[in-house]
Motif scaffolding. Structure first.
Motif, PDB file in Angstrom:
ATOM      1  N   SER A  40      -8.315   4.398   4.717  1.00 25.96           N
ATOM      2  CA  SER A  40      -9.688   3.905   4.620  1.00 25.96           C
ATOM      3  C   SER A  40     -10.470   4.125   5.911  1.00 25.96           C
ATOM      4  CB  SER A  40      -9.686   2.420   4.249  1.00 25.96           C
ATOM      5  OG  SER A  40      -8.917   1.669   5.162  1.00 25.96           O
ATOM      6  N   GLY A  73      -1.829  -3.452   4.811  1.00 26.40           N
ATOM      7  CA  GLY A  73      -1.149  -4.149   3.727  1.00 26.40           C
ATOM      8  C   GLY A  73       0.303  -3.721   3.615  1.00 26.40           C
ATOM      9  N   CYS A 132      -0.755  -3.346  -5.879  1.00 21.36           N
ATOM     10  CA  CYS A 132      -1.494  -2.159  -5.418  1.00 21.36           C
ATOM     11  C   CYS A 132      -1.962  -1.371  -6.634  1.00 21.36           C
ATOM     12  CB  CYS A 132      -0.628  -1.294  -4.506  1.00 21.36           C
ATOM     13  SG  CYS A 132       0.946  -0.808  -5.246  1.00 21.36           S
ATOM     14  N   GLY A 143      -2.698  -5.377  -1.973  1.00 26.60           N
ATOM     15  CA  GLY A 143      -2.967  -4.166  -1.208  1.00 26.60           C
ATOM     16  C   GLY A 143      -1.741  -3.769  -0.411  1.00 26.60           C
ATOM     17  N   SER A 144      -0.574  -3.777  -1.068  1.00 30.19           N
ATOM     18  CA  SER A 144       0.716  -3.670  -0.380  1.00 30.19           C
ATOM     19  C   SER A 144       1.180  -2.257  -0.104  1.00 30.19           C
ATOM     20  CB  SER A 144       1.791  -4.373  -1.215  1.00 30.19           C
ATOM     21  OG  SER A 144       1.908  -3.768  -2.505  1.00 30.19           O
ATOM     22  N   TYR A 177      -4.317 -10.801   1.950  1.00 27.80           N
ATOM     23  CA  TYR A 177      -5.317 -10.033   1.200  1.00 27.80           C
ATOM     24  C   TYR A 177      -5.743  -8.836   2.046  1.00 27.80           C
ATOM     25  CZ  TYR A 177      -9.251  -9.097  -1.905  1.00 27.80           C
ATOM     26  OH  TYR A 177     -10.122  -8.506  -2.787  1.00 27.80           O
ATOM     27  N   SER A 178      -5.429  -7.630   1.566  1.00 26.96           N
ATOM     28  CA  SER A 178      -5.727  -6.407   2.309  1.00 26.96           C
ATOM     29  C   SER A 178      -6.189  -5.329   1.340  1.00 26.96           C
ATOM     30  CB  SER A 178      -4.480  -5.936   3.072  1.00 26.96           C
ATOM     31  OG  SER A 178      -4.724  -4.743   3.783  1.00 26.96           O
ATOM     32  N   VAL A 179      -7.417  -5.463   0.879  1.00 29.79           N
ATOM     33  CA  VAL A 179      -7.946  -4.551  -0.137  1.00 29.79           C
ATOM     34  C   VAL A 179      -9.128  -3.772   0.436  1.00 29.79           C
ATOM     35  CG1 VAL A 179      -9.007  -4.365  -2.417  1.00 29.79           C
ATOM     36  CG2 VAL A 179      -7.208  -6.053  -2.022  1.00 29.79           C
ATOM     37  N   ALA A 215     -11.527  -0.898  -1.127  1.00 30.96           N
ATOM     38  CA  ALA A 215     -11.800  -0.189  -2.376  1.00 30.96           C
ATOM     39  C   ALA A 215     -13.239   0.317  -2.385  1.00 30.96           C
ATOM     40  CB  ALA A 215     -11.569  -1.114  -3.561  1.00 30.96           C
TER      41      ALA A 215
END
Length: 405
Positions: free
Chosen positions: A287, A59, A78, A53-54, A143-145, A147
């Motif tokens: 988000s 992220g 990403c 999640g860059s 971890y930075s997602v 979705a």
């Protein structure tokens, strides 16, 4: 190469349909400059890190802070779309290109992969890169997602996340802007989630995919001794808890924290490692602006704190210091790194709550920093960035950073 003028964005509320290549590039450069330089320059062969999640939000801040402050090398993952003669690329595409350029200038070997982080195919591609390009051992994983949906690679089932309260409908105040940028404070009602809604949101935003990444890398023997991993999270204020921390997203965050405790025990036994969640403070991200009430809350928070609001780059610099051992891990009773203390002090929360209760369309400009908030939303997509000439034509087809042969 096709060039065109993109002097203003097309948008639907907080969702922008365009992004500006030069603005995204300058934004990344500004973020890079905002990362505090380390007291001692990091070595050329810094720790190997994977940031999932860059390209956006925390992220992106983790990637930039890791490169500059911790001297990481490694892989950013990403999921972005390219531009064409007719449409711009996603903002994250342009931000990734700019980040890769800064990494090269800093002498950091950083590879960026564009694909579905939930898929086993991408996990295998990352594992191969760690094995073949980065010495076969991974030191850190961020971890930075965020979705809207996830397809389970084992079952093929696709889950969709929702933003809903649990148990009862909620009414919350929120902030919107019309097409001319005029603000309106209004109340929105959100129906309660079903048990299926909750389960699907947890399946998307909980810890299942994070754990799957760790399992895959561990199964390949790619975790270094002392490996650490952090999943980025948020708790927030009681003002927004009905739709956030006590809602479906909160259930997913609770699952993420439970996963951290499970992984922490396993990693300790396997490689003397650690797994934590990092609770970050409020920020304007692509988000967060989708969550009812968050826009009003963050605007009021900035109105109270002004420049004392801590940006993501500063928060993630602190996280990297803790993960790399420059400073000891500072955990709360639940085993979480807390980077949100500045936001949740009783004094700050009382001041924001008082403004929250008084806020109306007529007085919101006096209570919240609307110019800052409106500008931050635009800057997510490369607009309203100081120093950018929006009357000049720009190329929308920017190449993805070169991948390894």
């Amino acid at each position: 190469m096709t060039e065109r003028v993109i002097d203003r964005p097309r948008s639907r509320g907080f969702l922008f349909l365009d992004s500006h290549p030069a603005g995204c590039r300058q934004l990344v450069s500004d973020m890079w400059e905002a990362v505090p330089a380390p007291a001692t320059p990091p070595p050329a062969d810094g720790p190997v890190a994977l940031v999932i999640g860059s390209s956006a939000g925390y992220g992106l801040a983790a990637t930039l802070a890791g490169l500059k402050r911790a001297g990481i090398r490694g892989i950013g993952v990403c999921f972005e779309k390219p531009g064409s003669a007719r449409r711009t690329a996603t903002a994250g595409w342009y931000r990734t290109a700019a980040t890769a350029e800064l990494a090269r200038e800093a002498g950091r070997d950083m590879v960026f992969l564009n694909g579905d982080a939930f898929s086993d195919a991408l996990k295998e591609q990352v594992a191969d890169l760690v094995a073949e390009r980065f010495g076969g051992k991974l030191d850190h994983l961020i971890y930075s997602v965020a979705a809207p949906r996830r397809t389970d690679p084992e079952t093929g089932t696709t889950y969709a996340s929702v933003l809903q309260p649990i148990g009862a409908a909620s009414r919350t105040r929120t902030l919107v802007f019309d097409g001319e940028g005029a603000p309106e404070v209004k109340e929105v009602r959100t129906a309660p989630a079903t048990e299926e809604d909750i389960a699907q949101t947890v399946a998307v935003m909980g810890g299942a995919d994070w754990e799957r990444w760790i399992d895959h890398l561990a199964g390949r023997g790619l975790l270094a001794e002392g490996f650490s991993t952090a999943a980025l999270s948020y708790i927030g204020s009681s003002l927004t808890e009905a739709i956030y921390r006590k809602g479906t997203i909160g259930a997913a965050k609770a699952h993420l924290e439970g996963t951290a405790r499970t992984l922490d025990k396993r990693l300790s036994e396997l490689v003397g490692g650690r797994a934590v969640t990092s609770v970050n403070g409020a920020a304007v991200t692509q988000s967060s602006t989708a969550i009812p009430g968050i826009a009003l809350y963050v605007g009021l928070l900035r109105g109270v704190l002004g420049a004392q609001l801590v940006p993501p780059t500063a928060q993630l610099s602190e996280l990297w210091d803790q993960l790399t051992g420059a400073r000891p891990l500072d955990l709360d009773a639940e085993g979480r790194v807390r980077l949100d203390g500045w936001e949740l002090t009783p004094q700050v929360q009382a001041a924001v709550a008082e403004r929250w209760q008084r806020a109306t369309t007529e007085n919101i400009a006096e209570l919240a920093d609307l110019d800052w908030f409106h500008g931050e939303v635009h800057r997510l997509y490369g607009f309203a960035v100081p120093g950018v000439d929006y009357a000049a034509p720009v190329a929308t087809e920017v190449a993805w950073p070169q991948e390894p042969a």
